[in-house]
Design a protein around this motif. Structure first.
Motif, PDB file in Angstrom:
ATOM      1  N   ALA A  22     -33.667  19.713 -55.766  1.00  0.00           N
ATOM      2  CA  ALA A  22     -33.792  20.932 -56.556  1.00  0.00           C
ATOM      3  C   ALA A  22     -34.125  22.143 -55.694  1.00  0.00           C
ATOM      4  O   ALA A  22     -33.840  23.274 -56.075  1.00  0.00           O
ATOM      5  CB  ALA A  22     -34.867  20.747 -57.614  1.00  0.00           C
ATOM      6  N   HIS A  25     -31.702  24.887 -55.079  1.00  0.00           N
ATOM      7  CA  HIS A  25     -31.241  25.700 -56.201  1.00  0.00           C
ATOM      8  C   HIS A  25     -32.295  26.652 -56.759  1.00  0.00           C
ATOM      9  O   HIS A  25     -32.032  27.340 -57.747  1.00  0.00           O
ATOM     10  CB  HIS A  25     -30.755  24.798 -57.339  1.00  0.00           C
ATOM     11  CG  HIS A  25     -29.673  23.867 -56.904  1.00  0.00           C
ATOM     12  ND1 HIS A  25     -28.391  24.286 -56.670  1.00  0.00           N
ATOM     13  CD2 HIS A  25     -29.694  22.540 -56.635  1.00  0.00           C
ATOM     14  CE1 HIS A  25     -27.664  23.256 -56.279  1.00  0.00           C
ATOM     15  NE2 HIS A  25     -28.429  22.188 -56.249  1.00  0.00           N
ATOM     16  N   VAL A  26     -33.470  26.675 -56.165  1.00  0.00           N
ATOM     17  CA  VAL A  26     -34.533  27.554 -56.668  1.00  0.00           C
ATOM     18  C   VAL A  26     -34.891  28.583 -55.601  1.00  0.00           C
ATOM     19  O   VAL A  26     -34.645  28.364 -54.416  1.00  0.00           O
ATOM     20  CB  VAL A  26     -35.789  26.759 -57.092  1.00  0.00           C
ATOM     21  CG1 VAL A  26     -35.489  25.843 -58.249  1.00  0.00           C
ATOM     22  CG2 VAL A  26     -36.376  25.996 -55.945  1.00  0.00           C
ATOM     23  N   SER A  31     -40.143  27.257 -54.212  1.00  0.00           N
ATOM     24  CA  SER A  31     -40.173  26.110 -53.311  1.00  0.00           C
ATOM     25  C   SER A  31     -41.485  26.060 -52.540  1.00  0.00           C
ATOM     26  O   SER A  31     -42.060  24.982 -52.340  1.00  0.00           O
ATOM     27  CB  SER A  31     -39.009  26.166 -52.320  1.00  0.00           C
ATOM     28  OG  SER A  31     -37.788  26.116 -52.994  1.00  0.00           O
TER      29      SER A  31
END
Length: 68
Positions: A22, A25-26, A31
Protein backbone atom coordinates in the motif's frame (compact mmCIF):
# COMPACT_ATOMS: atom_id res chain seq x y z
CA UNK A 1 2.45 -20.65 24.00
CA UNK A 2 5.22 -20.86 21.40
CA UNK A 3 2.69 -21.79 18.72
CA UNK A 4 0.65 -18.66 19.40
CA UNK A 5 3.75 -16.50 19.20
CA UNK A 6 4.69 -18.04 15.85
CA UNK A 7 1.17 -17.53 14.54
CA UNK A 8 1.27 -13.92 15.71
CA UNK A 9 4.60 -13.34 13.93
CA UNK A 10 3.29 -14.87 10.70
CA UNK A 11 0.25 -12.59 10.92
CA UNK A 12 2.47 -9.58 11.55
CA UNK A 13 4.56 -10.41 8.48
CA UNK A 14 1.40 -10.79 6.41
CA UNK A 15 0.18 -7.36 7.54
CA UNK A 16 3.63 -5.93 6.84
CA UNK A 17 3.42 -7.25 3.27
CA UNK A 18 0.04 -5.61 2.76
CA UNK A 19 1.29 -2.32 4.22
CA UNK A 20 4.39 -2.35 2.03
CA UNK A 21 2.22 -2.90 -1.02
CA UNK A 22 0.00 0.00 0.00
CA UNK A 23 2.96 2.34 0.57
CA UNK A 24 3.38 2.75 -3.17
CA UNK A 25 -0.13 4.22 -3.39
CA UNK A 26 -0.27 6.64 -0.46
CA UNK A 27 1.41 10.02 0.08
CA UNK A 28 4.84 10.10 1.75
CA UNK A 29 3.63 11.69 5.04
CA UNK A 30 1.07 8.90 5.51
CA UNK A 31 3.79 6.31 4.89
CA UNK A 32 6.05 8.03 7.41
CA UNK A 33 3.35 8.07 10.11
CA UNK A 34 2.56 4.41 9.47
CA UNK A 35 6.25 3.54 9.63
CA UNK A 36 6.64 5.36 12.94
CA UNK A 37 3.58 3.59 14.35
CA UNK A 38 5.00 0.20 13.34
CA UNK A 39 8.41 1.08 14.84
CA UNK A 40 6.75 2.11 18.12
CA UNK A 41 4.72 -1.10 18.21
CA UNK A 42 7.85 -3.20 17.62
CA UNK A 43 9.75 -1.34 20.34
CA UNK A 44 6.92 -1.89 22.84
CA UNK A 45 6.71 -5.57 21.88
CA UNK A 46 10.48 -6.05 22.32
CA UNK A 47 10.42 -4.28 25.69
CA UNK A 48 7.53 -6.40 26.92
CA UNK A 49 9.25 -9.60 25.80
CA UNK A 50 12.51 -8.59 27.49
CA UNK A 51 10.76 -7.93 30.82
CA UNK A 52 8.82 -11.19 30.50
CA UNK A 53 12.07 -13.10 29.93
CA UNK A 54 13.64 -11.50 33.00
CA UNK A 55 10.59 -12.46 35.09
CA UNK A 56 10.71 -16.06 33.83
CA UNK A 57 14.46 -16.28 34.54
CA UNK A 58 13.96 -14.76 37.98
CA UNK A 59 11.32 -17.34 38.83
CA UNK A 60 13.69 -20.15 37.90
CA UNK A 61 16.44 -18.80 40.18
CA UNK A 62 14.27 -18.83 43.31
CA UNK A 63 13.86 -22.59 43.54
CA UNK A 64 14.34 -24.41 46.84
CA UNK A 65 17.18 -26.80 46.01
CA UNK A 66 15.61 -28.31 42.91
CA UNK A 67 17.44 -30.44 40.32
CA UNK A 68 20.40 -28.75 38.74
Amino acid sequence: MEGRLMLFLVGALLVLGVVLGAVAHVPAPVSLVAGLAIALWLALFATRERFAAHRRAGRLDHGHGGAR
